[in-house]
Write an enzyme that holds these catalytic residues in place. Structure first.
Site, PDB file in Angstrom:
ATOM      1  N   GLY A  37       0.769  -1.236   0.000  1.00 33.68           N
ATOM      2  CA  GLY A  37       0.000   0.000   0.000  1.00 33.68           C
ATOM      3  C   GLY A  37       0.795   1.278   0.000  1.00 33.68           C
ATOM      4  O   GLY A  37       1.680   1.517  -0.835  1.00 33.68           O
ATOM      5  N   THR A  39       3.077   2.421   1.991  1.00 34.60           N
ATOM      6  CA  THR A  39       4.523   2.319   2.219  1.00 34.60           C
ATOM      7  C   THR A  39       5.239   2.047   0.898  1.00 34.60           C
ATOM      8  O   THR A  39       6.256   2.670   0.587  1.00 34.60           O
ATOM      9  CB  THR A  39       4.832   1.201   3.239  1.00 34.60           C
ATOM     10  OG1 THR A  39       4.090   1.416   4.433  1.00 34.60           O
ATOM     11  CG2 THR A  39       6.311   1.165   3.560  1.00 34.60           C
ATOM     12  N   VAL A  67      -7.270  -7.510   3.855  1.00 32.99           N
ATOM     13  CA  VAL A  67      -6.462  -8.728   3.738  1.00 32.99           C
ATOM     14  C   VAL A  67      -5.408  -8.498   2.667  1.00 32.99           C
ATOM     15  O   VAL A  67      -5.725  -8.356   1.493  1.00 32.99           O
ATOM     16  CB  VAL A  67      -7.336  -9.958   3.366  1.00 32.99           C
ATOM     17  CG1 VAL A  67      -6.456 -11.204   3.261  1.00 32.99           C
ATOM     18  CG2 VAL A  67      -8.449 -10.157   4.377  1.00 32.99           C
ATOM     19  N   ASP A 126      -5.695  -2.848  13.630  1.00 33.40           N
ATOM     20  CA  ASP A 126      -4.782  -3.545  12.716  1.00 33.40           C
ATOM     21  C   ASP A 126      -4.837  -5.050  12.984  1.00 33.40           C
ATOM     22  O   ASP A 126      -4.830  -5.483  14.133  1.00 33.40           O
ATOM     23  CB  ASP A 126      -3.359  -3.024  12.942  1.00 33.40           C
ATOM     24  CG  ASP A 126      -2.450  -3.251  11.748  1.00 33.40           C
ATOM     25  OD1 ASP A 126      -2.643  -4.258  11.053  1.00 33.40           O
ATOM     26  OD2 ASP A 126      -1.556  -2.423  11.532  1.00 33.40           O
ATOM     27  N   LYS A 269     -11.853   6.711  56.833  1.00 36.89           N
ATOM     28  CA  LYS A 269     -11.500   8.031  56.314  1.00 36.89           C
ATOM     29  C   LYS A 269     -10.088   7.964  55.752  1.00 36.89           C
ATOM     30  O   LYS A 269      -9.163   7.519  56.430  1.00 36.89           O
ATOM     31  CB  LYS A 269     -11.550   9.081  57.429  1.00 36.89           C
ATOM     32  CG  LYS A 269     -12.939   9.505  57.864  1.00 36.89           C
ATOM     33  CD  LYS A 269     -13.611  10.434  56.882  1.00 36.89           C
ATOM     34  CE  LYS A 269     -12.930  11.781  56.804  1.00 36.89           C
ATOM     35  NZ  LYS A 269     -13.057  12.602  58.019  1.00 36.89           N
ATOM     36  N   HIS A 270      -9.922   8.380  54.523  1.00 32.55           N
ATOM     37  CA  HIS A 270      -8.603   8.438  53.876  1.00 32.55           C
ATOM     38  C   HIS A 270      -7.844   7.124  54.007  1.00 32.55           C
ATOM     39  O   HIS A 270      -6.681   7.074  54.383  1.00 32.55           O
ATOM     40  CB  HIS A 270      -7.800   9.617  54.406  1.00 32.55           C
ATOM     41  CG  HIS A 270      -8.328  10.934  53.934  1.00 32.55           C
ATOM     42  ND1 HIS A 270      -8.133  11.407  52.648  1.00 32.55           N
ATOM     43  CD2 HIS A 270      -9.095  11.873  54.557  1.00 32.55           C
ATOM     44  CE1 HIS A 270      -8.727  12.574  52.506  1.00 32.55           C
ATOM     45  NE2 HIS A 270      -9.329  12.874  53.645  1.00 32.55           N
ATOM     46  N   ASN A 432       3.075   2.932  59.604  1.00 30.22           N
ATOM     47  CA  ASN A 432       2.969   2.061  60.776  1.00 30.22           C
ATOM     48  C   ASN A 432       1.634   2.271  61.467  1.00 30.22           C
ATOM     49  O   ASN A 432       1.122   3.382  61.489  1.00 30.22           O
ATOM     50  CB  ASN A 432       4.093   2.365  61.778  1.00 30.22           C
ATOM     51  CG  ASN A 432       5.459   1.893  61.314  1.00 30.22           C
ATOM     52  OD1 ASN A 432       5.612   0.802  60.813  1.00 30.22           O
ATOM     53  ND2 ASN A 432       6.469   2.746  61.511  1.00 30.22           N
ATOM     54  N   ASP A 546       9.340   0.781  74.844  1.00 28.44           N
ATOM     55  CA  ASP A 546       8.644   2.045  75.121  1.00 28.44           C
ATOM     56  C   ASP A 546       7.177   2.008  74.722  1.00 28.44           C
ATOM     57  O   ASP A 546       6.330   2.667  75.346  1.00 28.44           O
ATOM     58  CB  ASP A 546       9.357   3.219  74.458  1.00 28.44           C
ATOM     59  CG  ASP A 546       9.591   3.043  72.957  1.00 28.44           C
ATOM     60  OD1 ASP A 546       9.183   2.003  72.395  1.00 28.44           O
ATOM     61  OD2 ASP A 546      10.211   3.946  72.354  1.00 28.44           O
ATOM     62  N   HIS A 592       0.051  -0.315  52.699  1.00 31.51           N
ATOM     63  CA  HIS A 592       0.312   0.977  52.058  1.00 31.51           C
ATOM     64  C   HIS A 592      -0.451   1.047  50.742  1.00 31.51           C
ATOM     65  O   HIS A 592      -0.708   0.030  50.119  1.00 31.51           O
ATOM     66  CB  HIS A 592       1.802   1.158  51.779  1.00 31.51           C
ATOM     67  CG  HIS A 592       2.619   1.330  53.011  1.00 31.51           C
ATOM     68  ND1 HIS A 592       2.640   2.483  53.754  1.00 31.51           N
ATOM     69  CD2 HIS A 592       3.449   0.462  53.658  1.00 31.51           C
ATOM     70  CE1 HIS A 592       3.445   2.354  54.779  1.00 31.51           C
ATOM     71  NE2 HIS A 592       3.954   1.140  54.752  1.00 31.51           N
TER      72      HIS A 592
END
Length: 592
Positions: A37, A39, A67, A126, A269-270, A432, A546, A592
């Protein structure tokens, strides 16, 4: 590395950038060029000798060019291995080896982006191009494939010997990535165009922030088609953060209910729980503290009430999750709360009617698929990087509490329940994280701190606020008529905290018929000393003692943590000093 000479190339590109110069370079090396075609036309106009693919196959292009390369001589030429048998078969059908395939694909995404009609978008899918690219990439042991003009220079530079194995492998990888993203774009576009209900793409108002547009959610693509989302939208328009809250909260209540065999609720929340709870009876005093005296409450409604009242200041504007079908009494509780939405496995008709009317019809109501189970592998992309991991599918249950490492070994049923509430809530809290629980509900959540002891202190401050709401002075606060419910909640919290500056205090005093006496430090300390039977859970080990030193002043008697710190012996000794019962789960639960 073994190099393969290029004697014959097939070039068919939609992006013609640099293709003429590239083809000239091939021609200088006596490479035969097959093309199609537009090209072929561009190369001929540049004075290059080109053989049309239709001439090579002795089959014309048909169906308006749909085709043209789908032919055994083309694909045999590409897929032929370096064996006599393959060569003989190729020759028998009139084919020749093709050593280089240069193809880029119809601009499907660009067609969609310009708003083209459905039929035009379909026409720009394609077929022959991806087929040749995949064939060449598969047979990269012999064949070189190029899908981007940026690779022309490297291939030309390898001539006349031809690209080595490493270059062919890298180009094959790029080719498979090229066709994979191309096919994904098509599948996602068709999902947007054709799917309905839970399989449809849900357009969102925006992402985390108003400037983050466009935004959407969709079910995962799979070999059997787009998978349904784990929820259906019954009312309202959910936002990005709403859905993050909903999906995390739903996992929490589902796991918590399964672990305890009790109705469970969460207030998010969040993307962290402000509160979470299971059903446990409420006495009249606590009903008054929670402003729910005289209400008809089901077990599910009590679970929600407990989750909301863990930290009603933070639960303002929450997203709710329920493990049970939402009944009328739960809907009536939600009716008076400032909340963004709810996710649950179902709704009684009268409850759904109430919730759909909330916020003028904007209240978000999601129905979770209780049978949905997500794939074990999950992934997300951040700043151009794809992350993959197995999700935290390990269920928390009573077996999590069996490895008791302290001198005191006793865990009664209430303690086990509360430890499960705390551990499962923390599993779905930004790390954490540490949480305190009592009477089947969270009473303090410390989320998202870099230091674990800061989590303990943050959550502990919330524990103090929760417990001091039961102090006689707090319960006796006489608000003026007309003061709104949330203002009463905030007023009590600020009274307990007591750190108001003069201007704020003057405004606060306007809430009351008579200005109340201060809640003194002595009042607080004396009352807090009566708090007992609290459970504490951590999403990982305690690195130092602690955390337990701090928690000991909040009535903590039961603890669950992952264990595994070099300081475990020190932490166990601290627990023993305070008469705590502590289990090591061996299960880290960062989130996370």
């Amino acid at each position: 590395a073994r190099q393969t000479m290029v004697t014959r190339a097939l070039i068919s590109v939609s992006d013609k950038t640099g293709v003429v110069d590239f083809a000239k370079g091939l021609a200088e090396q006596k490479v035969e060029i097959l093309s199609t075609g537009g090209t072929a036309k561009a190369l001929r106009e540049a004075g290059l000798q080109v053989t049309d693919v239709s001439e090579y196959t002795e089959s014309p292009e048909i169906m308006d060019g749909r085709v043209k390369t789908l032919h055994p001589r083309v694909h045999g030429g590409i897929l032929m291995r370096n064996t006599d048998a393959d060569m003989d078969q190729l020759i028998s059908i009139g084919g020749k080896p093709i050593d280089l395939v240069v193809v880029n694909l119809y601009p499907f995404s660009a067609t969609v982006a310009k708003g083209a009609a459905f039929a035009e978008c379909i026409e720009n899918i394609d077929i022959g191009g991806p087929t040749m690219v995949r064939a060449a990439a598969k047979n990269h042991d012999r064949v070189t494939v190029i899908v981007q003009p940026s690779d022309y220079e490297a291939v030309l530079g390898s001539l006349p010997a031809g690209p080595d194995c490493q270059l062919r492998q890298l180009l094959a990888l790029k080719a498979f990535s090229h066709t994979a993203t191309y096919d994904t774009a098509i599948a996602e576009w068709m999902q947007e165009q054709l799917c309905e209900g839970r399989s449809a793409v849900q357009k969102l108002k925006y992402g985390c922030n108003p400037q983050q547009k466009p935004a959407s959610v969709r079910g995962l693509l799979s070999p059997s088609g787009p998978q349904p989302l784990p929820f259906a939208v019954l009312s309202g328009t959910p936002g990005y953060i709403n859905l993050l809250d909903a999906l995390n909260a739903w996992q929490l209540v589902r796991e918590l209910s399964a672990a305890t065999n009790l109705p469970a609720a969460a207030s998010f929340k969040h993307v962290s729980p402000a509160g979470a709870a299971v059903y446990a009876p409420l006495d009249e005093e606590m009903l008054q503290v929670y402003e729910a005296a005289g209400k008809e409450l089901s077990h599910a409604a009590i679970a929600y009430l407990r989750s909301r009242q863990a930290d009603p200041l933070c639960s303002f504007g929450d997203f709710v999750a329920m493990s049970e079908v939402v009944d009328l009494s739960t809907a009536n509780l939600l009716k008076i709360e400032v909340s963004d939405g709810i996710i649950a496995p179902g709704y009684a008709p009268e409850a759904l009617e109430i919730l759909r009317a909330k916020k003028g019809g904007k209240y978000i109501v999601l129905e979770a698929d209780k049978d949905f189970d997500a794939p074990l592998e999950e992934q997300r992309s951040i700043f151009g990087t794809s992350f993959r991991q197995y999700r935290a599918a390990e269920q928390v249950g009573v077996e999590t509490l069996t490895n008791v490492v302290t001198a005191k070994k006793e865990l009664n049923d209430e303690a086990k329940r509360d430890l499960l509430v705390a551990q499962i809530a923390i599993k779905y809290t930004q790390s954490n994280s540490v949480g305190y629980a009592k009477d089947g509900q969270m009473i303090g959540v410390g989320a998202g701190q870099q230091s674990r002891v800061d989590c303990v202190k943050l959550a502990g401050r919330k524990v103090e606020t929760w417990f001091l709401r039961q102090h006689p002075k707090v319960r006796a606060l006489a608000f003026k008529s007309g003061v709104k419910r949330q203002e009463r909640i905030n007023g009590r919290v600020r009274y307990i905290e007591g750190d108001m500056l003069a201007t704020e205090r003057a405004q606060w005093e306007q809430l009351f018929e008579n200005v109340p006496d201060d809640l003194t430090a002595q009042d607080k300390t004396g009352f807090m000393a009566s708090l007992k039977g609290v459970s504490l859970a951590s999403d990982a080990f305690f690195p130092f003692r602690d955390s337990l030193d701090c928690a000991s002043s909040k009535g903590v008697q039961y603890v669950v943590a992952a264990g595994g710190s070099v300081a475990d012996a020190e932490v166990i000794a601290a627990a023993d000093e305070y008469g705590m019962t502590m289990a090591f789960s061996g299960l880290r639960l960062f989130h996370h």
